[in-house]
Design a protein around this motif. Sequence first.
Motif, PDB file in Angstrom:
ATOM      1  N   VAL A  34      30.766 -32.541   5.310  1.00 29.04           N
ATOM      2  CA  VAL A  34      31.780 -32.030   4.375  1.00 29.04           C
ATOM      3  C   VAL A  34      33.132 -31.915   5.074  1.00 29.04           C
ATOM      4  N   THR A  90      28.063 -44.898  -0.339  1.00 31.94           N
ATOM      5  CA  THR A  90      28.317 -44.124   0.879  1.00 31.94           C
ATOM      6  C   THR A  90      28.481 -45.054   2.076  1.00 31.94           C
ATOM      7  N   ARG A  95      34.511 -40.666  -3.277  1.00 31.55           N
ATOM      8  CA  ARG A  95      34.142 -39.812  -4.407  1.00 31.55           C
ATOM      9  C   ARG A  95      33.277 -40.636  -5.347  1.00 31.55           C
ATOM     10  N   THR A 107      22.733 -34.097  -9.932  1.00 35.89           N
ATOM     11  CA  THR A 107      23.867 -34.016  -9.013  1.00 35.89           C
ATOM     12  C   THR A 107      23.425 -33.540  -7.630  1.00 35.89           C
ATOM     13  N   ARG A 110      23.749 -35.667  -4.143  1.00 38.80           N
ATOM     14  CA  ARG A 110      24.460 -35.139  -2.961  1.00 38.80           C
ATOM     15  C   ARG A 110      23.583 -35.238  -1.714  1.00 38.80           C
ATOM     16  N   ARG A 111      22.295 -34.959  -1.863  1.00 44.86           N
ATOM     17  CA  ARG A 111      21.389 -35.105  -0.717  1.00 44.86           C
ATOM     18  C   ARG A 111      21.295 -36.568  -0.297  1.00 44.86           C
ATOM     19  N   VAL A 131      32.379 -37.063  -2.043  1.00 42.09           N
ATOM     20  CA  VAL A 131      32.190 -35.970  -2.995  1.00 42.09           C
ATOM     21  C   VAL A 131      31.423 -36.537  -4.190  1.00 42.09           C
ATOM     22  N   VAL A 132      30.359 -35.868  -4.614  1.00 40.04           N
ATOM     23  CA  VAL A 132      29.611 -36.309  -5.806  1.00 40.04           C
ATOM     24  C   VAL A 132      29.915 -35.323  -6.933  1.00 40.04           C
ATOM     25  N   ASP A 133      30.538 -35.806  -7.985  1.00 39.45           N
ATOM     26  CA  ASP A 133      30.904 -34.943  -9.116  1.00 39.45           C
ATOM     27  C   ASP A 133      29.696 -34.652 -10.003  1.00 39.45           C
TER      28      ASP A 133
END
Lengths: 247, 247
Positions: free
Chosen positions: A45, A100, A106, A124, A128-129, A145-147
């Motif tokens: 992050v 990624t 994003r 979500t 993110r994981r 960033v995953v919205d």
Amino acid sequence: MRPLVRVPLGALVEGEQLLDAAAAHYLTRVHRLGPGDPFVAFDPVLALEADAHIAALAGPRVRVRCEAPRPAALRAVRALVVVQCVAKADKLDAVVRDATELGATRFVPAVAERSQRRPSGGMTARLRRVAVEAARQCGRGDVPVVDEPRALAEAVEELAPRGDAAVGLCLEPSAAERLAACARELGRAASVTLLVGPEGGFTPGERAHARAQGYREVALGPLVLRAETVCAAALGGLAALGFAPFG
Amino acid sequence: MRPLVRVPLGALVEGEQLLDAAAAHYLTRVHRLGPGDPFVAFDPVLALEADAHIAALAGPRVRVRCEAPRPAALRAVRALVVVQCVAKADKLDAVVRDATELGATRFVPAVAERSQRRPSGGMTARLRRVAVEAARQCGRGDVPVVDEPRALAEAVEELAPRGDAAVGLCLEPSAAERLAACARELGRAASVTLLVGPEGGFTPGERAHARAQGYREVALGPLVLRAETVCAAALGGLAALGFAPFG
């Protein structure tokens, strides 16, 4: 020489700390590291990383020592936003992994008129994981960033290109223009937003809305690609055309 | 308008014929077509296609009528050979699907020094089925030839670039040169051979051998991509740089 094992840590500070169960399992069971063995700890992050080693083992508990954190060596330096219309769940996992590895900063799951599936509650968090795991594997020091999923029209408006250094692209197999036609703009762009349709494609209304918001319609080629293929091929194309996400 | 359903047929000749069980199931169960409904029949090996419709149903048996075959509308017009070092089995399936959608004309599974798995007996047959299925889905009228697995060194030599219009590329994350540096050669190339390493990468000896055979080492970027990602990203890059496989 094999690259060092990389482990994402939530709180990357200099000194000793106890690992959580997942990180402990990964280091000592999957990679069979023991006391004194080095690895790289990273905070995806904040895009920090640190040299680290295992200080002590006590049963399943693992104590590690981190040196002073430094900015991650490999991190995205340009904004690359992927708006991916929702397909079946496991396909989105694969798309997030690809995005990624290929430098997205994003990732926005979007619900289009032809999306065959509504996003599920846990989607979500899972994506993110997946993004953190992909960053760990490929050596990237930050993470996209995953919205939360949202309506396509809303994402198209919020993320529309503004200014000379921003490029918005809407991938559409029937477009008259190929991605290659954007080489000049991409070479000097500071940010790219990429719209990827659902299976079945964008509706005429969605295409018109994107054009009105400043997106260019481009095709990767004449065929209709699967959702799992199109993101990787498009990001490979952007990189080849000079929009190198990692500099 | 939805595009017509496409069905691969082994023997594409004008007139009526009975479908085999798999094609019959696909048309009448998966897509629920009935007598009179149109579809497109294609022969991926000869790159022919024909307008067709269901002539009659008799229980599970399906009789169809094909019009005169014509050359397939979307077929690869340049030679694009992917030499993919063997990874886990299901990953090769995904790579063949990507390669088919993105215009590969030949797919060569290769065993490198760091290949963690020997090819299994049924692998080639399965990959050929995957290629036909991917061609059906994406609208391509031909299909890449899928070779039997062989040693990397042998494939590197047989498929090495010969002449001005042939380009050989060895994908290597640590290469000094990026794929983008090949734009000029790719724009005028008639054929490309792409070497994709196994997990763990090529050995120094394999890299030297490829260079000696005329391959250029290029990187897609600084990160180590997974086998499932690298082929799609590289072929997307080739297309963006002017090596458009379908013209």
